[in-house]
Motif scaffolding. Sequence first.
Motif, PDB file in Angstrom:
ATOM      1  N   HIS A   1      12.715 -12.362   1.237  1.00  0.00           N
ATOM      2  CA  HIS A   1      13.556 -12.386   0.031  1.00  0.00           C
ATOM      3  C   HIS A   1      14.721 -11.437   0.286  1.00  0.00           C
ATOM      4  O   HIS A   1      14.797 -10.828   1.358  1.00  0.00           O
ATOM      5  CB  HIS A   1      12.765 -12.009  -1.229  1.00  0.00           C
ATOM      6  CG  HIS A   1      12.206 -10.618  -1.235  1.00  0.00           C
ATOM      7  ND1 HIS A   1      11.400 -10.127  -0.238  1.00  0.00           N
ATOM      8  CD2 HIS A   1      12.349  -9.589  -2.122  1.00  0.00           C
ATOM      9  CE1 HIS A   1      11.068  -8.873  -0.518  1.00  0.00           C
ATOM     10  NE2 HIS A   1      11.634  -8.526  -1.639  1.00  0.00           N
TER      11      HIS A   1
ATOM     12  N   ASP B   1      15.266  -3.670   1.113  1.00  0.00           N
ATOM     13  CA  ASP B   1      14.291  -3.092   2.040  1.00  0.00           C
ATOM     14  C   ASP B   1      13.755  -4.131   3.034  1.00  0.00           C
ATOM     15  O   ASP B   1      13.053  -3.789   3.981  1.00  0.00           O
ATOM     16  CB  ASP B   1      13.142  -2.391   1.293  1.00  0.00           C
ATOM     17  CG  ASP B   1      12.508  -3.250   0.211  1.00  0.00           C
ATOM     18  OD1 ASP B   1      13.214  -4.058  -0.418  1.00  0.00           O
ATOM     19  OD2 ASP B   1      11.294  -3.099  -0.017  1.00  0.00           O
ATOM     20  N   HIS B   2      14.112  -5.403   2.825  1.00  0.00           N
ATOM     21  CA  HIS B   2      13.716  -6.482   3.737  1.00  0.00           C
ATOM     22  C   HIS B   2      14.923  -7.108   4.441  1.00  0.00           C
ATOM     23  O   HIS B   2      14.766  -7.747   5.471  1.00  0.00           O
ATOM     24  CB  HIS B   2      12.976  -7.580   2.968  1.00  0.00           C
ATOM     25  CG  HIS B   2      11.730  -7.073   2.327  1.00  0.00           C
ATOM     26  ND1 HIS B   2      10.477  -7.357   2.808  1.00  0.00           N
ATOM     27  CD2 HIS B   2      11.563  -6.254   1.258  1.00  0.00           C
ATOM     28  CE1 HIS B   2       9.578  -6.740   2.053  1.00  0.00           C
ATOM     29  NE2 HIS B   2      10.213  -6.065   1.114  1.00  0.00           N
TER      30      HIS B   2
ATOM     31  N   CYS C   1       6.818  -9.236   0.494  1.00  0.00           N
ATOM     32  CA  CYS C   1       6.555  -8.337  -0.644  1.00  0.00           C
ATOM     33  C   CYS C   1       5.638  -8.980  -1.680  1.00  0.00           C
ATOM     34  O   CYS C   1       5.233  -8.316  -2.627  1.00  0.00           O
ATOM     35  CB  CYS C   1       7.871  -7.939  -1.307  1.00  0.00           C
ATOM     36  SG  CYS C   1       8.153  -6.161  -1.344  1.00  0.00           S
TER      37      CYS C   1
ATOM     38  N   HIS D   1       3.537  -1.675   3.658  1.00  0.00           N
ATOM     39  CA  HIS D   1       4.711  -1.649   2.798  1.00  0.00           C
ATOM     40  C   HIS D   1       4.373  -1.423   1.311  1.00  0.00           C
ATOM     41  O   HIS D   1       4.060  -0.311   0.926  1.00  0.00           O
ATOM     42  CB  HIS D   1       5.528  -2.929   3.039  1.00  0.00           C
ATOM     43  CG  HIS D   1       6.790  -3.000   2.266  1.00  0.00           C
ATOM     44  ND1 HIS D   1       7.672  -1.951   2.215  1.00  0.00           N
ATOM     45  CD2 HIS D   1       7.321  -3.985   1.500  1.00  0.00           C
ATOM     46  CE1 HIS D   1       8.684  -2.289   1.439  1.00  0.00           C
ATOM     47  NE2 HIS D   1       8.493  -3.513   0.991  1.00  0.00           N
TER      48      HIS D   1
HETATM   49 FE   LIG Z   1       9.756  -4.698  -0.477  1.00  0.00          FE
END
Ligand SMILES: [Fe+2]
Length: 274
Positions: free
Chosen positions: A66, A70-71, A189, A245
């Motif tokens: 997504h 952070d990704h 996530c 994570h």
């Molecule tokens: Fe995340």
Amino acid sequence: MIRIITLMENRAGGNKGLIAEHGLSFLIEADGKKILFDCGAGENTWKNSRKLNVDMNSADILAFSHSHYDHAAGFLTLAEKGLCADTYIGEGFFEEKYAYREGGYTYLGCGFGETFLKEHSRSVTVNKRSIVLTEHCTLETGFPRTCSFEQVPSRFVKWDGKEMCRDLFEDEQCLVIDLGQELAVIAGCSHPGILNMLKEISRRQKKQVTVVLGGTHLAEAEEERMEQTIGEMKRMGIRKIGMNHCSGTAAEERISRDPDISYIRLSVGSCIFL
Ligand SMILES: [Fe+2]
């Protein structure tokens, strides 16, 4: 043999030369291809790849779970360094993502737009349901919400050009690896809910998921939901879990003590061979 390397994760592992920061990035070597699944939050994913002797510029495929920073924001550095792969995103990837907290909005998006992604990719494909990447690897998205206790927190919102509205992460993608009789799932996530995703993948591919790796978003789950989730995963046949994570230390500790599950710690530099 399939190798999965954790290039970025929140925690440091045995290799103290690597940098750990909030974010996620995996490199999967399968069927003679290199698949980069997520890019972490910044330049440290690239720095880690150098110390792990991974040539990021030879990645064939890039898939984003997504567009949260952070990704995805680590792509800005990877693109600058020369990464140019066949890229796969979910529908709605470029919607402006925010979190609402204490009366204010924080931008959580990837920091780049469609033009930049196209300029630094061999091709860009929008996944609407399932895409076969290699003989054994598939990208899945569009997960129906069937589990009542898996709700997306209301603080996640997106700007639709006129107003802020709830972000239900319809675009989130998972990487599925066919192990023959069973499946391994790599999650970014799990915003749509880890059970919602696993059940749909198992239904679509008509095989049991036995291995789950990555972010499960149980960090904010109350004990009851955590127990329900772990119980259901076990009923589904999951026997190996490598959480990291956003999974949360409580969920990881609980799973590491479970006699029916083989727990793998997935910190920066961890390598798994399937
Ligand atoms: Fe995340």
